[in-house]
Structure formats: C-alpha cells, structure tokens
Design a protein around this motif. Sequence first.
Motif, PDB file in Angstrom:
ATOM      1  N   PHE A  78       0.835  -1.214   0.000  1.00 58.65           N
ATOM      2  CA  PHE A  78       0.000   0.000   0.000  1.00 58.65           C
ATOM      3  C   PHE A  78       0.860   1.252   0.000  1.00 58.65           C
ATOM      4  O   PHE A  78       0.411   2.327  -0.365  1.00 58.65           O
ATOM      5  N   LYS A  79       2.120   1.124   0.410  1.00 60.77           N
ATOM      6  CA  LYS A  79       3.012   2.288   0.430  1.00 60.77           C
ATOM      7  C   LYS A  79       3.603   2.584  -0.946  1.00 60.77           C
ATOM      8  O   LYS A  79       4.277   3.584  -1.124  1.00 60.77           O
ATOM      9  N   ARG A 105      -2.160  -4.804  -2.768  1.00 60.95           N
ATOM     10  CA  ARG A 105      -2.398  -4.389  -1.377  1.00 60.95           C
ATOM     11  C   ARG A 105      -2.730  -2.909  -1.317  1.00 60.95           C
ATOM     12  O   ARG A 105      -1.930  -2.066  -1.704  1.00 60.95           O
ATOM     13  N   LEU A 107      -5.240   0.167   1.012  1.00 61.60           N
ATOM     14  CA  LEU A 107      -6.029   0.475   2.203  1.00 61.60           C
ATOM     15  C   LEU A 107      -7.287   1.211   1.772  1.00 61.60           C
ATOM     16  O   LEU A 107      -7.276   1.940   0.781  1.00 61.60           O
ATOM     17  N   ASP A 109      -8.380   3.760   2.972  1.00 60.34           N
ATOM     18  CA  ASP A 109      -8.080   5.191   3.007  1.00 60.34           C
ATOM     19  C   ASP A 109      -7.599   5.716   1.651  1.00 60.34           C
ATOM     20  O   ASP A 109      -7.522   6.918   1.439  1.00 60.34           O
TER      21      ASP A 109
ATOM     22  N   GLN B  37      -9.457   6.372  11.634  1.00 64.87           N
ATOM     23  CA  GLN B  37      -8.239   5.570  11.466  1.00 64.87           C
ATOM     24  C   GLN B  37      -7.717   5.091  12.820  1.00 64.87           C
ATOM     25  O   GLN B  37      -7.287   3.936  12.962  1.00 64.87           O
ATOM     26  N   GLU B  50       0.305  -0.757   8.904  1.00 63.50           N
ATOM     27  CA  GLU B  50      -0.612   0.009   8.042  1.00 63.50           C
ATOM     28  C   GLU B  50      -0.928   1.378   8.638  1.00 63.50           C
ATOM     29  O   GLU B  50      -1.081   2.371   7.929  1.00 63.50           O
ATOM     30  N   PRO B  53       2.057   4.860   8.486  1.00 58.46           N
ATOM     31  CA  PRO B  53       2.085   5.950   7.493  1.00 58.46           C
ATOM     32  C   PRO B  53       0.865   6.852   7.567  1.00 58.46           C
ATOM     33  O   PRO B  53       0.948   8.038   7.231  1.00 58.46           O
ATOM     34  N   LEU B  54      -0.268   6.324   8.022  1.00 58.07           N
ATOM     35  CA  LEU B  54      -1.468   7.161   8.120  1.00 58.07           C
ATOM     36  C   LEU B  54      -1.314   8.180   9.249  1.00 58.07           C
ATOM     37  O   LEU B  54      -1.661   9.351   9.098  1.00 58.07           O
TER      38      LEU B  54
END
Lengths: 161, 567
Positions: A78-79, A105, A107, A109, B37, B50, B53-54
């Motif tokens: 996701f990165k 992969r 997210l 968000d 989040q 996960e 980074p958020l």
Amino acid sequence: MPLLKNGEIISDPWTLIEGELPNPLSPNTIVPFASLSEMDIDAASQPLGVLFPCDQDIDALKPFLSKLALIALNFPAFKDGRAFSQARKIREQLKFTGELRATGRMLSDQYQFLIRTGFTTVALPETANIHSWQQAMNDFTEAYQPSILNEKRLSGLRWKV
Amino acid sequence: MNNHPTSSPTSLAVGRYNYDQLDHNFLKERINQFRSQIQRRLSGELSEDEFKPLRLMNGVYLQLHSYMLRVAIPYGILSSTMLRGLAYVSQYYDRGYGHFTTRQNIQFHWTKLEEVPDILTHLASVEMHALQTSGNCIRNITSDEFAGLAEDEILDPRIYAEVMRQWSTLHPEFTFLPRKFKIAISGSSNDRVAACFYDIGILTRLNEQNKPVFEVWVGGGLGRIPYQGKVIRDDLPPEHLLAYIEAIIRVYNLHGIRNNLYKARIKILVENLGIDAYREQVEKEFASMDLDQYRLSDDIMSQIQKRFGRPTLADYPNASATLENQRKQDKAFDRWVKNNTHPHFHKDYIAAVIALKEVGKTPGDITTEQMYALADLADQFAFGEIRVTHLQNVVLGHIRKDQLYALWQELKKYKLATPNIGLITDIVCCPGMDYCALANARSIPVAKQIAALFEDIELQEKIGPINIGVDGCINSCAHHHIMNIGVLGVDKKGEEFYQIKLGGSSYKEGASIGSILGASVTADEAIAAVKKLIDFYLEQRQDNEHFIDTYRRLGTAPFKEIVYATA
C-alpha cells in the motif's frame, strides 16, 4: 476476490490467467503483460484484459491499446504509489476509456485517491472490511486538485468530489 | 503579485491565507478520517504497519518517550490567534512548551495519541493542521522569514507557497511517494531558503522582458548522502508552476528507488540519471500535460491572494530619526538592533528577529508564557503577525521604527531579547536522543555547552557571522552538512561520539557541503574542538574575514591539525 465499483460489490466477469495460456483464450481473460507481448493479439478472443506491472513504462501498452477492454495495475504494497501515476497517464495520455482495475495491497483510506486517479474497479483482498471501503468513498467532499473525473471547480484550487 | 497590493481586506489576519468555509469543511473531514483511522487501529482492523504511514501523514510520530505531534506552519506565518492556539496546546496537552524546527514547523513532544484528534480539532479552530508534516508525501512548503517584506523581492512567495500547499494536500497521486518530499520557495534571487538543498527549491528572477520567472532546483538534500541540487529550469513562467512540479514529481514517483530507504530520495534518482536525462523526462511529461487545467490564471491567483491579509503601512516621517536617537542613548538596544533586525521595503518599518537561542536554553524551544506574550506583542506592534524562521527563531515583520524600542523593552521581560542572531550562540539543534527515536546521540546538551563557551556577547561579536548546527543523527534535521561548523552525533558500540564537519554553507551563492575534519570524538572533546577552531580562526583571520572565508583560504589541514594535534 470481492470486486468494488462505485462503492458496491459487483460480480467479476473476468478471470486472471497466470502461467501457461490456454489456446484458444476465452473472452474476459486478463493476461499478464509479458504474455500479451508474446501472443497473437489479433487472434485473441475479445474482450481482453491485461495485468500491467508497476515498474514498466505505460507507453509499452500503446501497441495493444485498441484490443484491450481492461487494464489491471498492481500495488505490491500500500506504500507503493506508482500505480497512481500509471493510472493517470493511462487515462490522460493514452486516453484509455475501458475498465482500470486496482489489484494488490491497498487500504480503504486510498479509495478516493484510486477513483480520482482513474481507477474504476478495485479487486479487494478477501480480508478487507468492505464497510470501511464503502465509507471511505465519502471521506471527502472536496479536493484541492483537479482529477481525471473533470469534477466541478468550486473556487480557487478547490474541486467538488 | 508585487509587494504592495491593497486589494485584500485589512480585517483578515495578515501575511497568511485565511480559510473560508470550504477550507474549514475540508479540515473537519480530515480530522474525522483520522479519528476513524485511530478507531480502526484500536479495533485491530489496521495493523501497526498500516497505521504508521497514516498517522505520520497527520504529523504523529512515536518518539522515545511518547507520541510527538508536528504541526505545520505553512511558509512560516502565524497570526496571533494561531500562536495562542499553539500556546493552548502546549499548556493543556503538552508540558508547557513547543519546539520550532528547521522546516518552519512546531513540535509538541509529549502528546497522547488518544488526545490527538482533540488537539487537531483545536488547531483547526485556528486554521491550523498537522497535514503531511511527516510521511512519504509532499511536506509543508517553506519560504523565507522575510517573505512579503524584503526589499529585494520580485513576487510574494507566500501566495505561491499557499497554492502549492493546497495542491499538495492529499494529492491523490503523490501521497505514497518513494520518500518524503520537501519544497522551498523564495520570491527573490537572493537565496534565503537554501533552495539548492531541497527536493525542489524555487528562486525568482526577472527575465529579459522584465517578467518574473522561476529558477527551479531539483535533487538537493541532506541526510545520509548530502547533495547540492541542480537547476532543471531557469525560466519557468509562474502560471505553469503546478504543471511543472507535478511533472517533476510524477517522474520521481514512477522511477524513484523504492526498495532501499536510503536511496529513495529524488536526489539519488537525479544523480543516477544525470540532470540532463532527468530534465528530458520531465519536459516530456510536461509537454504531454493539459496545461490549461493546471494554469494558475490571474483569476485563481487573485481568489487566493484575496484571502491573504496585508498590513496597512502608513508613513511615519520621524520614525527613523527617533530610532537612531534611541540607539545612541541605549547601548544594549543598539546592539540588539544591529544584530537582530532586517530592512523592510517601507522605510519607516523594520523587521525584528527574536532569538529563541538564549544561552542555557534548548535552541528553538518556546514556552507557553512566551507564546502568549509574543501573540500579544504581535497584536500591539506588528499587525498580529509572527513568522517562524528555518533557523529556529521568530520574526515580527512590520515594526514601526519609532516603536522598536518599546517592543525591545517588552521582549526583555520574557527573555526574548537575546541579541545573537547570526552569531556563534545562534546554534541550530535537533531534539536528538533526548526525544527522538531516530537519534544516535544527544544534541541539546552539546549545543548548550558550546553556546555557554561563548556567552560573552562582545566575544560573539568579535567572532562575527558564523553558523553551527548540532545533529543527533545522520538525518540532518539541524543541517550540519551545510553549516560552517557541523557537529554530528554518531553511535559507536552504544556510546555517543561526535563527528565535526567544516565549511558548509546553505545558500546558492557559495553553497557547499562541509568536509569531515577527522575521527569522531567524545562530546567533551567535540565542545573543546569548537573552542580550538574558533581560537585558531581568530588568530589567523585577515581583516574582518568571516570564519567561512578564513577556512576556505587556509583549507582543512591547519584546522585539523589544531583539533587533533593534542587530542
């Protein structure tokens, strides 16, 4: 693998074939890009899809573009945001209008980012919380950048999402 | 876009973009997203891998002892209301102070994760946020502390910095880049932002037709492997700014190294490809873009500029004479004016640099009481505007010359009148191992002890202009690579050692990366070494030569000899 489109789960008519390709190829098949360049594309059954890797230049798709109904791009993590740029280039520079699918992969968000860079469908991991993805579609009602969706400009650098 | 428009309403907080309802709505949505989040992290839906980074994209770090919140100060401008908001956060959610950084942010080192959404809500009420102050995205855009008031300015860089702030906020394509991405802009050809040490650095010049154009530097950076950037374009029309930087960053997003953290910055890509090949790719990308969609039209620029407040500067014909008289009558004041002020384009005004570098204090720290006091003084003397510098000081930008003496007397009450700007005790320092999880060594005590050696202000003035940066790790938050004297903490089998670098310089004219003097030494030896270097310089200098010039004239060898001969 659940397939998400506009925040709804839809059935997936497509099948991803990895490894040896059957001959003849049935319609609605997604083939890896490496196989695409080896096969006789004019003889392939339509509609045809391709899974394109995140480390290649999208210009490599040009010779096949007219035969493709679906392009799937991959997020190995996701990165890893390369596919966001690939998607935009595929829409804006190659003018591809078919289905653009996000795989790998991701997210929830990132859902609005996916939509705004040109993806139409997301192949979700089996473990994804679909509710989170559906909610994420409405996280923001405005954005500070134009997108491939040609949204309405509100004022200054603000666009309606 | 010049320095003197009068179009914006004077009721707006000056020097910065004032939010409208759309901007407020956006921040509210962002805070709601972060709250959810955190909930998803607590419920286990998000793994720490996960979530990290958020939370970073919301400025939340996990430090050595607690969570740290890094709050953005876009282009370094604060209104008094914003500063009071920060003071409130320091008072009720932290331990009575904040720490200004070299990127014009402020950090709170003792926050609780569960309180962060409330802090963000409070910050949003004063039009502040922590968006993208960390993470692999486009970070807070910086500018120089004299933006909009300097005599040599061609255009006001704050308007373009704000444009880039908005454009980069949750950019759908560039929020998951290979690494962090930092942009600085100056509205003048005189580099006050260290443009050639940024991922993208932008300076402004007039072209042959007398129109402002941008000189765009790319691929500079500090950290483990310092690079001076290169000019990718020297004649970019301001209207194409967004398209051009989007092209630069798209090429980087697609081709930057992603499997090695230390090689993932744009500087490595530019170095590997060579600037000409990189430029060619960027120009190709730029040529393929719909430039109309990105064009910063007069209409868009004026909509954004209108939300910037501006001070109404009246003429005070006796102001200069009054100031001169006061300087003659009070030596301490005269010294502070000499060291701590900067010319304003309006002859009856002056900019005052307020040092957060009192000897014995942590460089860049400001207490709750000082924040409230500065906010009040800004209201009283400076149109309610405060600026934060990339050298960890603050500036009140528009002081009437005949009111400067009154301001100085107030500043003294709050220990904010240290007259040492640009002198040896004006040390830049990162939080180091006292706070930071990345650090290998402490930096604050070393900076404090170096400053203590030179507390005598007459000695400081005798030494003259010099800068020192003390870093607790190779990430170079205190810019040790581009300081005249850089001190870098390194870890050797669990013990703290310090490497000394000499000859760095930040700005385009004479920019250079310092050279390592020799083997790393203990903290005490490093502090003693700085003393020896300065003593040697005072012996060797010709006329009023600055430290950097003496170093350049003599080269590294004699300085090395002085430090290591008896070590």
